[in-house]
Scaffold this active site. Structure first.
Site, PDB file in Angstrom:
ATOM      1  N   ARG A 169       0.827  -1.216   0.000  1.00  0.00           N
ATOM      2  CA  ARG A 169       0.000   0.000   0.000  1.00  0.00           C
ATOM      3  C   ARG A 169       0.858   1.261   0.000  1.00  0.00           C
ATOM      4  NH1 ARG A 169      -2.839   2.280   4.915  1.00  0.00           N
ATOM      5  NH2 ARG A 169      -4.127   3.980   4.127  1.00  0.00           N
ATOM      6  N   HIS A 228       0.691   4.017  -2.999  1.00  0.00           N
ATOM      7  CA  HIS A 228       0.219   5.368  -2.746  1.00  0.00           C
ATOM      8  C   HIS A 228       1.292   6.408  -3.067  1.00  0.00           C
ATOM      9  CE1 HIS A 228      -3.589   4.585  -0.184  1.00  0.00           C
ATOM     10  NE2 HIS A 228      -3.415   3.648  -1.090  1.00  0.00           N
ATOM     11  N   HIS A 257      -5.211  -6.762  -3.806  1.00  0.00           N
ATOM     12  CA  HIS A 257      -6.016  -6.727  -2.591  1.00  0.00           C
ATOM     13  C   HIS A 257      -6.213  -8.124  -2.012  1.00  0.00           C
ATOM     14  CE1 HIS A 257      -7.669  -2.604  -3.802  1.00  0.00           C
ATOM     15  NE2 HIS A 257      -7.045  -2.446  -2.639  1.00  0.00           N
ATOM     16  N   TRP A 297     -10.156  -9.264   2.073  1.00  0.00           N
ATOM     17  CA  TRP A 297     -10.820  -9.625   0.825  1.00  0.00           C
ATOM     18  C   TRP A 297     -10.785 -11.140   0.599  1.00  0.00           C
ATOM     19  CZ3 TRP A 297      -8.312  -5.033   1.491  1.00  0.00           C
ATOM     20  CH2 TRP A 297      -8.940  -3.865   1.026  1.00  0.00           C
ATOM     21  N   ASP A 355     -14.458  -2.962  -6.084  1.00  0.00           N
ATOM     22  CA  ASP A 355     -14.169  -4.376  -6.335  1.00  0.00           C
ATOM     23  C   ASP A 355     -15.239  -4.981  -7.233  1.00  0.00           C
ATOM     24  OD1 ASP A 355     -11.954  -4.385  -4.481  1.00  0.00           O
ATOM     25  OD2 ASP A 355     -13.389  -4.577  -2.836  1.00  0.00           O
TER      26      ASP A 355
END
Length: 301
Positions: free
Chosen positions: A48, A52, A189, A221, A250
């Site tokens: 992540r 980002h 994810h 997930w 999603d």
């Protein structure tokens, strides 16, 4: 004159060394990152963090002076960028990497952040990613990108998109990525959880997250949320377990006619997913990068 000349030459030599790619330090940093992953299970937050940092890129600004376009520059370590809502919790990922930076100071933050992500993917059973290194670092808060460039999980969307698919395209196409990149990158994810205190999404805990590993809680997930494979697509398609997360962005992967063929493909073919993931991950990892002398260099060199 002679002493002055030698001092100047030495200063120039140090400057060249500081701007070159030290592969011994890169290898050392990779080893320490692997140890951190073993101890902390920080795979999801390392991915992540890198995304980002890279995901702030705007292809429309690529001809502006670097690093105006954003991207994989390491600017996420500065405020105000680190304080943006989408980056909640990422200070903890940077804290884990600070000892690595101290031990291997010639590795730039921009490289270190991307290295942590690629190592996290492979450590979780995903493919080896032949990352290239030698990125130049953003220098301070003046190099931070504006807020609002990262994808949101649900409406109302900051770009005023009418639906999740439109929002995803607005964000990723701005980076110069395509529909296939959107779908295959979403598959990452399969790692990690959403925490309501950070993103506003997910449950406090589920039967899959209540005992960790790492800090307990959040919604994942997938059942095995520290394993990298195509299970994200399987679970999003089937939506058979209320304890597994399915966000509007999603669900859009199987609802949008442009995204659906890729999502269907990856749901039944893990090898295809991993192969395509490598390509898209590498694209994302180099968005906005400016290279030091001698760079870029493959970590496999």
């Amino acid at each position: 004159m002679g002493n002055s000349h030698r001092r100047l030459s030495n200063a120039r030599q140090r400057a060249v060394q500081a701007s070159a790619v030290n592969m011994d330090q890169i290898k050392g940093a990779r080893g320490q990152i692997r140890s951190i992953l073993e101890e902390t299970h920080a795979n999801p937050i390392f991915v992540r963090l890198a995304w980002h940092d890279s995901g702030s890129y705007s292809d429309a600004l690529k001809n502006e002076p670097w690093p105006a376009a954003g991207g994989a520059t390491g600017s996420i370590r500065f405020k105000p960028e680190l304080g943006y809502g989408a980056n909640n919790g990422l200070d903890s990922a940077l804290d884990l990497l600070k000892p690595v930076k101290e031990a291997f100071p010639e590795v730039t933050w921009a490289d270190l952040i991307q290295l942590a992500s690629s190592e996290a993917i492979e450590h979780a059973g995903g493919p080896h990613i032949p990352l290239r290194v030698g990125r130049r670092d953003a220098e301070g808060p003046k190099d931070c990108t504006p807020d609002g460039r990262l994808p949101a999980a649900a409406g109302p969307f900051p770009d005023k998109a009418a639906n999740p698919a439109e929002h995803l395209r607005n964000v990723f196409h701005r980076m110069g990525l395509n529909d296939q990149d959107i779908v295959v990158l979403s598959g990452a994810h399969t790692l990690g959880r959403a925490r309501p205190e950070r993103s506003g999404f997910g449950k406090e805990s589920t039967k899959y997250t209540k005992d960790g590993p790492g800090k307990p809680g959040g919604s994942s997930w997938t059942v095995k949320w520290l394993e990298f494979d195509n299970r994200y697509f399987v679970e999003i398609k089937e939506q058979r377990d209320e304890d597994l997360l399915v966000l509007p962005t999603d669900a859009a992967l199987f609802e949008d006619e442009g995204f659906k063929p890729f999502a269907e493909k990856y749901a039944v073919d893990n090898d295809a997913f991993c192969a395509d993931y490598i390509t898209s991950h590498l694209k994302l990892s180099e968005l906005g990068s400016d290279w030091l002398e001698g760079g870029p260099v493959s970590i496999d060199a």
